[in-house]
Design an enzyme around this catalytic site. Structure first.
Site, mmCIF file in Angstrom:
data_model
loop_
_atom_site.group_PDB
_atom_site.id
_atom_site.type_symbol
_atom_site.label_atom_id
_atom_site.label_comp_id
_atom_site.label_asym_id
_atom_site.label_seq_id
_atom_site.Cartn_x
_atom_site.Cartn_y
_atom_site.Cartn_z
ATOM 1 C CD GLU B 100 -2.798 -0.854 2.534
ATOM 2 O OE1 GLU B 100 -3.570 -1.788 2.777
ATOM 3 O OE2 GLU B 100 -2.631 0.121 3.277
ATOM 4 C CG HIS B 146 20.111 11.194 -5.726
ATOM 5 N ND1 HIS B 146 21.294 10.602 -6.021
ATOM 6 C CD2 HIS B 146 19.175 10.617 -6.520
ATOM 7 C CE1 HIS B 146 21.112 9.706 -6.971
ATOM 8 N NE2 HIS B 146 19.835 9.694 -7.290
ATOM 9 C CB CYS B 188 25.809 11.395 -1.238
ATOM 10 S SG CYS B 188 25.649 10.386 -2.704
ATOM 11 C CB SER B 216 24.206 1.951 -6.418
ATOM 12 O OG SER B 216 25.111 2.103 -7.472
#
Lengths: 435, 374
Positions: B100, B146, B188, B216
């Site tokens: 959901e 980010h 970061c 990543s």
């Protein structure tokens, strides 16, 4: 004349009391034309609340009143409405008495000039008679008390009313001839907002004229009196500032009050010229333009004093007008003060050239201010340019009004010395131009 | 970026009752934005955390507020529509039928996030979009995306700063909207986001220090983006071993993803937390562990709460019955409003002012008035 004045005061107090109790009081006290960050009542209450919490009211950007205001309102904050009504009453009575004195002076001078035959023969219709001058003080008081601008300013509880009261008392003391009181009240007015500093020159000229000291820079009597008056003025200013230091124990109020007036950090729209410019300006040029704009207020003092050195009361009128047009945070309360003087120059009516235009402009702009504000802020279909256009037009109207009266006054003086029907050298009719 | 919040409440005991009452209020929020091919795809991380672990450990959907800024499952570049996988072997669809998403797409804004945290939502907001926590709720907030030094990016057009976050948590504390809060951020320079916190009972973890980038983990060559961040990957690996009865504590969580694995240095902050991190269980935040005490006696619940019987005579200490309010010494923790003292102008000022006024008066009007006064 006491009875009509009392009646006028009662009517004015009634109108204000009715408006205070109505629902419009809230609405009016939030209008940006009536209150500015310098004299809003909300900020006074906020500052006093901060003081009760143990914090200096000058911390942060909320409170920009002087410590004397803190002292005054600390005791009367619950009776604020009465205080402002009393302030308006004091202003009206002070203006009434000062214009009465002024009229007596004017009439006496005119009598002496007539007896010494200094007027040309054809300008007798320009002379003023006591009969026409009888109702002028009452009209002045009426123009101040019943002016919608004043009523709005009083209902909004803007401290501009108190500033006006101090300036009116200063004018009264000057016209009555008391240099000490005049200097002290001028210092108080300067302490409240810096701009009445420019009223030093007309007050000085008035005293010199009254004491028959010629305005000649080479004479020692001139300097003697000037230094005395300046000493009273500067001395009382220093004493008042020192006392304010002792109220809160810090010099915080100087950047908060005077730094705020000079550096114009708050760009809330008002009826003045500063906000739009400084909203658009790059930081790089800000200091330059601040200096230019502030000099503009003080700049007209010297030339006007030179031109109007025999007419200091008219100079006071012009100075107050210039202050209220060019100051950093004008409100309609400032406009109301110089408009109160207009009946005193009602004999200039025949020489005014732009009276229709000026009155239309001022009326239209006063009506358009709330309309365009609504369109800009609430409806979103206009932007700040619209409001600024009306601001510009309003100030243009005021400047036109002031310069028109200036022209009319000078023209009358010229006629009184050179005759009413002026002829050029070849005999045709001449016109006078203000250059 | 993703944002997740879990609120987990272990238990509340009222004095006088033997049954332990439970209030499992858990909210989970996730918020995500997909930036470009080079950066990792952040959608899978919160979905993975949500689907696999938190759900498994007992927090129901009603206690999770999930904010996803991008709709990857229905993105036209997704080769398998309506699915999101966290591993390139595509063995687990983390975007299953039971996910959901409470805030999706353009609803994920800084304003909405702060409103959910502080509870200042318009009255028409449905319950699923609200953080219905109280002062006994533990909250887990998980953010990814980010960020930079002191900010976190939302929707390519706005940022949330560390000060805003700290102030939002302070508002939550003032309004008693959390008991303890665990803040995990995987961006970061993530450690900058928790360095401004000043409210009590906050613990924070970040994937990288200021000046470092979080990297990543594995790319999927099929869609051309990375699937998960390194820190989240190892965090999830750690959570795999946690089960509802696990005694794993926060110190173990701090050891997740050391620099050898993650390249960036994970950081944590526990100075605002009142308990020792070693005594805080992982399941206090990540799961809803219900403590149930079974008793065979019948309890009569009709009578009101009675204070415990005072021991008389035998002991010097008088045990006073504590009401609920007194159990939490709030007055010692939060700042009190300073007492309103009336300010008076200093006497010297009044004296000076009125002396001057009198002097001026007599100077102008002469001494003759003096005899009327005295």
């Amino acid at each position: 004349m006491a009875a009509p004045l009392t009646l006028l005061l009662i009517v004015a107090v009634t109108i204000r009391a009715v408006l205070f109790r109505s629902s419009w009081a809230e609405l009016i006290s939030e209008r940006v034309e009536v209150v500015s960050p310098l004299n809003a009542w909300k900020r006074v209450v906020e500052g006093l609340a901060l003081l009760d919490l143990g914090v200096s009211p000058y911390s942060g950007d909320v409170f920009h009143e002087t410590p004397f205001m803190i002292y005054l309102f600390h005791f009367v904050v619950d009776y604020a409405e009465i205080v402002f009504m009393i302030a308006d009453g004091i202003t009206a009575v002070a203006l009434y008495l000062s214009i009465q004195t002024y009229n007596k002076n004017v009439f006496r001078k005119q009598k002496y000039a007539l007896e010494s035959d200094r007027y040309p023969a054809d300008c007798l219709e320009l002379l003023r008679s006591p009969k026409e001058m009888f109702y002028i003080p009452l009209k002045v008081a009426m123009f101040y008390l019943l002016n919608p601008f004043t009523i709005l300013s009083c209902v909004a509880k803007s401290t501009c009313g108190l500033n006006n009261a101090i300036i009116a008392l200063f004018i009264l003391c000057t016209l009555k001839g008391s240099a000490l009181l005049s200097g002290i009240l001028l210092a108080l007015a300067t302490y409240q907002s810096i701009y009445p500093l420019t009223l030093f020159a007309p007050a000085l000229l008035f005293f010199l004229q009254r004491l028959y000291i010629p305005v000649n820079l080479r004479r020692s009597s001139f300097w003697f009196f000037t230094l005395q008056y300046a000493f009273i003025y500067v001395g009382s200013l220093v004493v008042i500032t020192g006392l304010s230091f002792f109220l809160l124990g810090s010099w915080d109020f100087i950047p908060s009050v005077y730094g705020f007036i000079f550096s114009v950090p708050d760009l809330t729209p008002n009826i003045g010229l500063f906000w739009y410019f400084f909203a658009e300006m790059f930081e790089h040029f800000r200091l330059f333009f601040i200096c230019v704009f502030q000099i503009n207020v003080f700049f007209y003092t010297i030339p006007l004093s030179i031109k109007l050195k025999e007419h200091p009361v008219f100079l006071i009128f012009m100075q107050i007008a210039i202050i209220s047009i060019f100051k950093s945070y004008p409100t309609v309360g400032d406009v109301a003060l110089y408009m109160a003087f207009l009946p005193a120059w009602s004999h200039l009516y025949r020489f005014l050239r732009n009276i229709f235009l000026v009155s239309c402009v001022l009326l239209a702009c006063s009506a358009l201010f709330p309309v365009l504000w609504h369109l800009w802020i609430y409806a979103g279909s206009a932007n700040s340019n619209f409001y600024y256009a009306i601001t510009l037009l309003f100030n243009f109207g005021q400047i036109l009004l002031v310069s028109d009266y200036f022209y009319a006054y000078l023209r009358r003086e010229h006629h009184l010395t050179h005759g009413l029907y002026l002829k050029k050298k070849d005999g045709t009719e001449a016109t006078l131009v203000l250059k | 970026m993703e944002l997740r919040e879990f609120i987990n409440f272990p238990g509340l005991t009222f004095p006088g009752l033997k049954i332990t009452l439970l209030k499992p209020d858990i909210f989970f929020k996730q918020w995500y934005s997909w930036y470009s091919k080079i950066h990792s795809s952040h959608l899978e991380s919160p979905l993975e955390v949500f689907h696999n672990h938190v759900y498994r450990l007992g927090i129901p959907d009603s206690h999770i507020v999930l904010m996803l800024a991008d709709d990857m499952a229905c993105n036209y570049r997704n080769p398998k529509p309506a699915t999101v996988f966290s591993h390139k072997n595509m063995e687990l669809n983390v975007y299953g039928d039971d996910v959901e998403v409470d805030y999706r797409g353009y609803e994920v804004t800084v304003e909405n996030f702060l409103r959910v945290l502080t509870g200042r939502l318009p009255p028409s907001t449905p319950r699923s979009k609200r953080l219905l926590s109280d002062d006994r709720s533990n909250i887990l907030i998980y953010l990814t995306g980010h960020g930079g030094n002191g900010f976190l990016k939302f929707q390519d057009s706005e940022e949330i700063s560390n000060m805003e976050l700290a102030d939002a948590f302070e508002q939550m504390w003032q309004k008693r909207r959390y008991n303890e809060l665990l803040f995990i951020i995987d961006t970061c320079q993530g450690a900058s986001m928790y360095e401004r916190f000043y409210s009590p009972n906050l613990m924070a973890l970040a994937s990288s220090q200021v000046g470092e980038d979080s990297l990543s983990h594995q790319p999927d060559l099929g869609i051309g983006v990375h699937l998960m961040d390194k820190y989240t990957f190892y965090l999830l690996e750690f959570l795999e071993e946690v089960h509802p009865a696990s005694q794993a504590n926060m110190n173990d969580l701090f050891k997740v993803c050391p620099q050898s694995q993650c390249v960036s240095t994970p950081g944590h902050r526990t100075d605002l937390f009142q308990r020792d991190p070693g005594s805080v269980l992982i399941t206090d935040f990540f799961g809803s562990v219900r403590k149930v005490e079974i008793t065979k006696d019948t309890i009569n619940l009709t009578s009101p709460v009675e204070p415990p019987i005072k021991r008389s005579g035998s002991s010097d200490i008088q045990i006073e019955s504590l009401t609920y309010v007194d159990q939490l010494p709030v007055a010692e923790i939060i700042h009190q409003k300073p007492k309103q003292k009336d300010w008076h102008p200093p006497d010297g000022f009044i004296l000076g002012l009125w002396t001057l006024i009198l002097l001026v008066f007599f100077q102008t009007y002469g001494i003759k008035h003096l005899k009327h006064i005295f």
